[in-house]
Structure formats: structure tokens, C-alpha cells
Scaffold this motif. Sequence first.
Motif, PDB file in Angstrom:
ATOM      1  N   UNK A 140       0.833  -1.209   0.000  1.00 50.65           N
ATOM      2  CA  UNK A 140       0.000   0.000   0.000  1.00 50.65           C
ATOM      3  C   UNK A 140       0.866   1.256   0.000  1.00 50.65           C
ATOM      4  N   UNK A 147       1.654   7.008  -6.799  1.00 50.82           N
ATOM      5  CA  UNK A 147       0.670   8.049  -7.100  1.00 50.82           C
ATOM      6  C   UNK A 147       1.299   9.434  -6.973  1.00 50.82           C
TER       7      UNK A 147
ATOM      8  N   UNK B  82     -12.318  -3.890   1.610  1.00 46.12           N
ATOM      9  CA  UNK B  82     -11.385  -4.531   0.683  1.00 46.12           C
ATOM     10  C   UNK B  82     -11.974  -4.613  -0.719  1.00 46.12           C
ATOM     11  N   UNK B  85     -11.373  -1.497  -2.356  1.00 44.28           N
ATOM     12  CA  UNK B  85      -9.988  -1.401  -2.808  1.00 44.28           C
ATOM     13  C   UNK B  85      -9.815  -2.094  -4.154  1.00 44.28           C
ATOM     14  N   UNK B  89      -8.428  -0.588  -7.723  1.00 37.76           N
ATOM     15  CA  UNK B  89      -7.414  -1.151  -8.619  1.00 37.76           C
ATOM     16  C   UNK B  89      -7.843  -1.001 -10.069  1.00 37.76           C
ATOM     17  N   UNK B  92      -7.657   2.577 -10.946  1.00 35.41           N
ATOM     18  CA  UNK B  92      -6.255   2.968 -11.033  1.00 35.41           C
ATOM     19  C   UNK B  92      -5.702   2.643 -12.419  1.00 35.41           C
ATOM     20  N   UNK B  98      -6.449  11.061  -9.448  1.00 39.34           N
ATOM     21  CA  UNK B  98      -5.433  10.769  -8.421  1.00 39.34           C
ATOM     22  C   UNK B  98      -5.898  11.193  -7.022  1.00 39.34           C
ATOM     23  N   UNK B 101      -7.907   8.336  -5.825  1.00 42.62           N
ATOM     24  CA  UNK B 101      -6.990   7.217  -5.571  1.00 42.62           C
ATOM     25  C   UNK B 101      -6.343   7.362  -4.201  1.00 42.62           C
ATOM     26  N   UNK B 102      -5.843   8.550  -3.950  1.00 40.84           N
ATOM     27  CA  UNK B 102      -5.186   8.810  -2.669  1.00 40.84           C
ATOM     28  C   UNK B 102      -6.131   8.504  -1.519  1.00 40.84           C
ATOM     29  N   UNK B 105      -6.696   4.617  -1.140  1.00 40.30           N
ATOM     30  CA  UNK B 105      -5.526   3.927  -0.597  1.00 40.30           C
ATOM     31  C   UNK B 105      -5.358   4.276   0.876  1.00 40.30           C
ATOM     32  N   UNK B 108      -7.672   2.176   2.781  1.00 41.10           N
ATOM     33  CA  UNK B 108      -7.216   0.789   2.839  1.00 41.10           C
ATOM     34  C   UNK B 108      -6.088   0.638   3.851  1.00 41.10           C
ATOM     35  N   UNK B 109      -5.195   1.608   3.878  1.00 42.85           N
ATOM     36  CA  UNK B 109      -4.076   1.560   4.830  1.00 42.85           C
ATOM     37  C   UNK B 109      -4.598   1.600   6.263  1.00 42.85           C
ATOM     38  N   UNK B 112      -6.154  -1.767   7.131  1.00 44.35           N
ATOM     39  CA  UNK B 112      -5.104  -2.766   7.279  1.00 44.35           C
ATOM     40  C   UNK B 112      -4.313  -2.567   8.570  1.00 44.35           C
TER      41      UNK B 112
END
Lengths: 156, 156
Positions: A140, A147, B82, B85, B89, B92, B98, B101-102, B105, B108-109, B112
Motif C-alpha cells: 500500500x 501516485x 477490501x 480497494x 485497482x 487505477x 489521483x 486514488x489517494x 488507498x 485501505x491503509x 489494514x
Amino acid sequence: MGAGVTIDEARYRIGEVAKAAGVSTRTLRYYEELGLVSPSGHSPGGARRYSENDLARVLRIRELQQLVGFNLDEIKTIVAGEARLDELRSEFRDGGSPQRERELVAEAIEINDRLREQVRQKVSRIGGFLEELDAKAVRYRQIVEEIEKCPAGRPE
Amino acid sequence: MGAGVTIDEARYRIGEVAKAAGVSTRTLRYYEELGLVSPSGHSPGGARRYSENDLARVLRIRELQQLVGFNLDEIKTIVAGEARLDELRSEFRDGGSPQRERELVAEAIEINDRLREQVRQKVSRIGGFLEELDAKAVRYRQIVEEIEKCPAGRPE
DNA sequence: TTGCTCCTCACGTCACGTGAGGTGGC
DNA sequence: TTGCTCCTCACGTCACGTGAGGTGGC
């Protein structure tokens, strides 16, 4: 027969034990119903009084339940075996038959070894799972970097 | 809208998925009822057909349930994150914004990292438990030796 | 006496297990 | 056609949660 002296005093109320063990009072009453842990005493009015030993038993049950994943029936068998071992300890101090001692210790070793094997497998499985999560974390972070590097979109 | 091509074919019967995942067919139907995993397709007669991806989802659910100890409601939240996420993908690759996208992610971080923390704590707790069992094993072996050394009973 | 904790039913819930009775697919 | 697997109800179970209504103890 035997000494009737209460070595381990029953002075904790059900709410105190529940809080210390991280369970509800309902859970403690349920365990008692199943014959897993019973309070060592009662107040004159009928309220349950638990001993230090009773609390230890509850904590033990929780470990076996949450960490190893046994159901309460399996746990009952295990703690029964361990209770027999406590008997053995008294017998041992009182100088019981060495034949019987050998048998009981052998039994305890068997129970403990089976348990260890299961826990080892669990540790290994959950350790593998943690590694997967760590690997994901790394990926990740890499995606974030990518990016940042090309802010206008992907260069095919 | 979008490509309707089935990339991941749904060809496994419910019994096959159940066996592969170590669950019952009832469990798979229950997960479907809760909206956790639905078969990607059906036979003309109405029988469920699962894809490789569906099986992976089931395995994932089991991990979160058995190793981490989440309930199915918590798991639903996690796998939903998930799934988002996975959407990311595709986005992406298709060169989405972007900014978005940021955000995804970052989300997701966070999911996780929370998961990692919980699993780490679990690993540490169960590791400590295993050490206790190992210590017990050593002690039991010592007791056996002591019994062997003085076969006529205990001195004092 | 006032709170707080305790007591016993007893129904509810979560995650399935387990048949009952019937239809589908190699 | 014969098995085996699948289907949908639907009730049962395990490990408790959650009140209802009442009594006990500092």
C-alpha cells in the motif's frame, strides 16, 4: 474426612469476578450451570462468593475459549484433568502411592502436550496471517509513492 | 454499462467450495443471506455456482472469524472495505482521478493497520500462553524425575 | 432509608446444525 | 433409471445478552 479448613477464602462478589475476568455476570452463572466454575461459598442471603482460585479458573476457561478456540464441553474435560492434577499435588505432599503419582503425572503431561500442539499450530497460522498483513502494508505504501510520483495519471 | 465479460468463471458447486473452505453448505447459504458472499452465478436449474474469487472470499472470512475473532458484522465492514480497494485497482488502471486514488488507498491503509494491530496483540497473547504451557511441560518432567529418584515416597 | 448489587426466570440473538420433503445434473 | 448433490423451509443448539420483577448488603 480430611481437613475442612477453607485455605482460599471466598470473598469476591460475582460482579467483581466478572469485571476482573472481562465477562458478564450472566456468563459466570452460565458456567456454574454447566458445572465449569462454582462459587466456593455463599453469603447468608444467598449471593455467590468467589475465591481467588475460582477467578483463576474463570481466566483459564477464557484463555482456552478465546485463544485456542475450544467449546465449553471440551474445556470442561481439560479443566477436569487439571483439577485431578491439583488432587495429585495434595496426594503427593501426603506421600501417596508412587504408582498412582506416575499415572496422574503421565496423564497431565499428555493433556498438556496435546494442548501445546494445538496452540503451536494456532500461533503458526496467525503468525502467517500477520505476515500477509505486513506485506500488504508495504505494498500500500508503495502504491501511495507511485501516485505521488505521477500526479497526472498513469503513464500506461 | 462497462465490460460485462465474466473474467472469473463461476464453476464450483456449493459442496466443493464448502469442502475447500472447511465449512458446511449451510454456512455458505448463511453467509449469502447476510450478504457476505454470494455465488457469482447459478445453473439453469437454480443451483449455486461459485468462482475462484468467491472461494477466496470465504477463506478470508474464516481467517477473520477464527484467527482474529471478529463477528460476521465486523467482517462485513472489513471485506466491504477490501472490495472497495479492488474497485480502486480497476479505477487505477483506467487512470481515475489521483485525488480519489489517494483517498481510497489511505482508507485501505487505515483498515489494514487497525487489523494488524489487533492481530499483533492476539499473537502476543497466544505466544505468552504457549510459553506458559512450555514451562508447565518442563515442570511436569521434573516431577516425573523426582518420583523416579525416591520410589518409596517423599522424604519429609 | 437510599443506592447499588445481587437473585431467579425467561425470552432473544448470533452462527450456525440438522433433519424434512422435494428437485436437479453427470 | 439410479445415486449423489442440490434446493428451500424450519426447528434446534450453543454461548451467552437482555430485560422483568423482586430481595440483599454497606
